[in-house]
Design a protein around this motif. Structure first.
Motif, PDB file in Angstrom:
ATOM      1  N   VAL A  52       0.843  -1.203   0.000  1.00  0.00           N
ATOM      2  CA  VAL A  52       0.000   0.000   0.000  1.00  0.00           C
ATOM      3  C   VAL A  52       0.877   1.252   0.000  1.00  0.00           C
ATOM      4  O   VAL A  52       0.640   2.191  -0.764  1.00  0.00           O
ATOM      5  CB  VAL A  52      -0.966  -0.010   1.213  1.00  0.00           C
ATOM      6  N   SER A  53       1.923   1.258   0.823  1.00  0.00           N
ATOM      7  CA  SER A  53       2.808   2.420   0.902  1.00  0.00           C
ATOM      8  C   SER A  53       3.549   2.656  -0.405  1.00  0.00           C
ATOM      9  O   SER A  53       3.652   3.791  -0.880  1.00  0.00           O
ATOM     10  CB  SER A  53       3.822   2.245   2.032  1.00  0.00           C
ATOM     11  N   LEU A  54       4.073   1.586  -0.991  1.00  0.00           N
ATOM     12  CA  LEU A  54       4.795   1.730  -2.257  1.00  0.00           C
ATOM     13  C   LEU A  54       3.874   2.191  -3.380  1.00  0.00           C
ATOM     14  O   LEU A  54       4.243   3.050  -4.182  1.00  0.00           O
ATOM     15  CB  LEU A  54       5.469   0.411  -2.640  1.00  0.00           C
ATOM     16  N   ASP A  55       2.662   1.655  -3.418  1.00  0.00           N
ATOM     17  CA  ASP A  55       1.700   2.078  -4.440  1.00  0.00           C
ATOM     18  C   ASP A  55       1.337   3.550  -4.273  1.00  0.00           C
ATOM     19  O   ASP A  55       1.264   4.298  -5.250  1.00  0.00           O
ATOM     20  CB  ASP A  55       0.429   1.219  -4.391  1.00  0.00           C
ATOM     21  N   LYS A  56       1.125   3.960  -3.038  1.00  0.00           N
ATOM     22  CA  LYS A  56       0.770   5.361  -2.755  1.00  0.00           C
ATOM     23  C   LYS A  56       1.918   6.290  -3.156  1.00  0.00           C
ATOM     24  O   LYS A  56       1.702   7.325  -3.790  1.00  0.00           O
ATOM     25  CB  LYS A  56       0.435   5.515  -1.262  1.00  0.00           C
ATOM     26  N   MET A  57       3.133   5.919  -2.784  1.00  0.00           N
ATOM     27  CA  MET A  57       4.281   6.754  -3.110  1.00  0.00           C
ATOM     28  C   MET A  57       4.472   6.834  -4.628  1.00  0.00           C
ATOM     29  O   MET A  57       4.691   7.913  -5.181  1.00  0.00           O
ATOM     30  CB  MET A  57       5.546   6.215  -2.466  1.00  0.00           C
ATOM     31  N   HIS A  58       4.366   5.703  -5.298  1.00  0.00           N
ATOM     32  CA  HIS A  58       4.523   5.698  -6.751  1.00  0.00           C
ATOM     33  C   HIS A  58       3.452   6.562  -7.403  1.00  0.00           C
ATOM     34  O   HIS A  58       3.726   7.334  -8.316  1.00  0.00           O
ATOM     35  CB  HIS A  58       4.468   4.261  -7.275  1.00  0.00           C
ATOM     36  N   GLU A  59       2.229   6.443  -6.911  1.00  0.00           N
ATOM     37  CA  GLU A  59       1.111   7.235  -7.436  1.00  0.00           C
ATOM     38  C   GLU A  59       1.349   8.727  -7.217  1.00  0.00           C
ATOM     39  O   GLU A  59       1.152   9.541  -8.116  1.00  0.00           O
ATOM     40  CB  GLU A  59      -0.174   6.780  -6.740  1.00  0.00           C
TER      41      GLU A  59
END
Length: 138
Positions: A52-59
């Motif tokens: 979730v954190s990696l997806d949010k940061m990438h987004e």
């Protein structure tokens, strides 16, 4: 019992050798078709905190018009390779004070607008290092 087995192996040695060669060749050909996915994030459940954190940061970063690219040490090297085996310069670039870092490439024309926007995502205040293409601190 053992003697009977050994006698059969000796008697059938040519077919056994031929079978071994065929299986070895099939393995060598099949090896070319096997790919390794070094991205451990693909193996994490979608609801895990890391994913979730990696997806949010990438987004957040790649959705920003001023951000060109976001890279991690994983993008440069296989994830299963220990840090001690990696190039020292690369490790020093992506790890400081036992903390993993990432590189954000900002479009030069958008640097004044983008840096303040992305600095709000910093875990530790003052950990944003802005450098030019030659890695000189700005």
């Amino acid at each position: 019992m053992k003697e009977k087995f050994f006698e059969q192996v000796i008697r059938l040695r040519i077919p056994i050798i031929v079978l071994f060669i065929i299986v070895a060749l099939a393995g060598a050909v099949g090896r070319q078709e096997v790919s390794v996915n070094y991205d451990m994030n693909d193996y994490l459940p979608p609801e895990s905190l890391s994913t979730v954190s990696l997806d949010k940061m990438h987004e957040e970063f790649t959705g920003d018009k001023g951000v060109g690219e976001v890279t991690w040490i994983d993008d440069q090297n296989p994830m299963d390779m220990p840090l001690s085996m990696l190039d020292t310069e690369t490790v020093e670039e992506y790890y400081k004070d036992k903390t993993a870092l990432y590189t954000i490439t900002i479009k030069e024309e958008d640097i004044n607008d983008t840096v303040p926007r992305i600095s709000v995502f910093l875990v530790l205040p003052g950990t944003l290092y802005v450098t030019d293409r030659q890695k000189n601190k700005i």
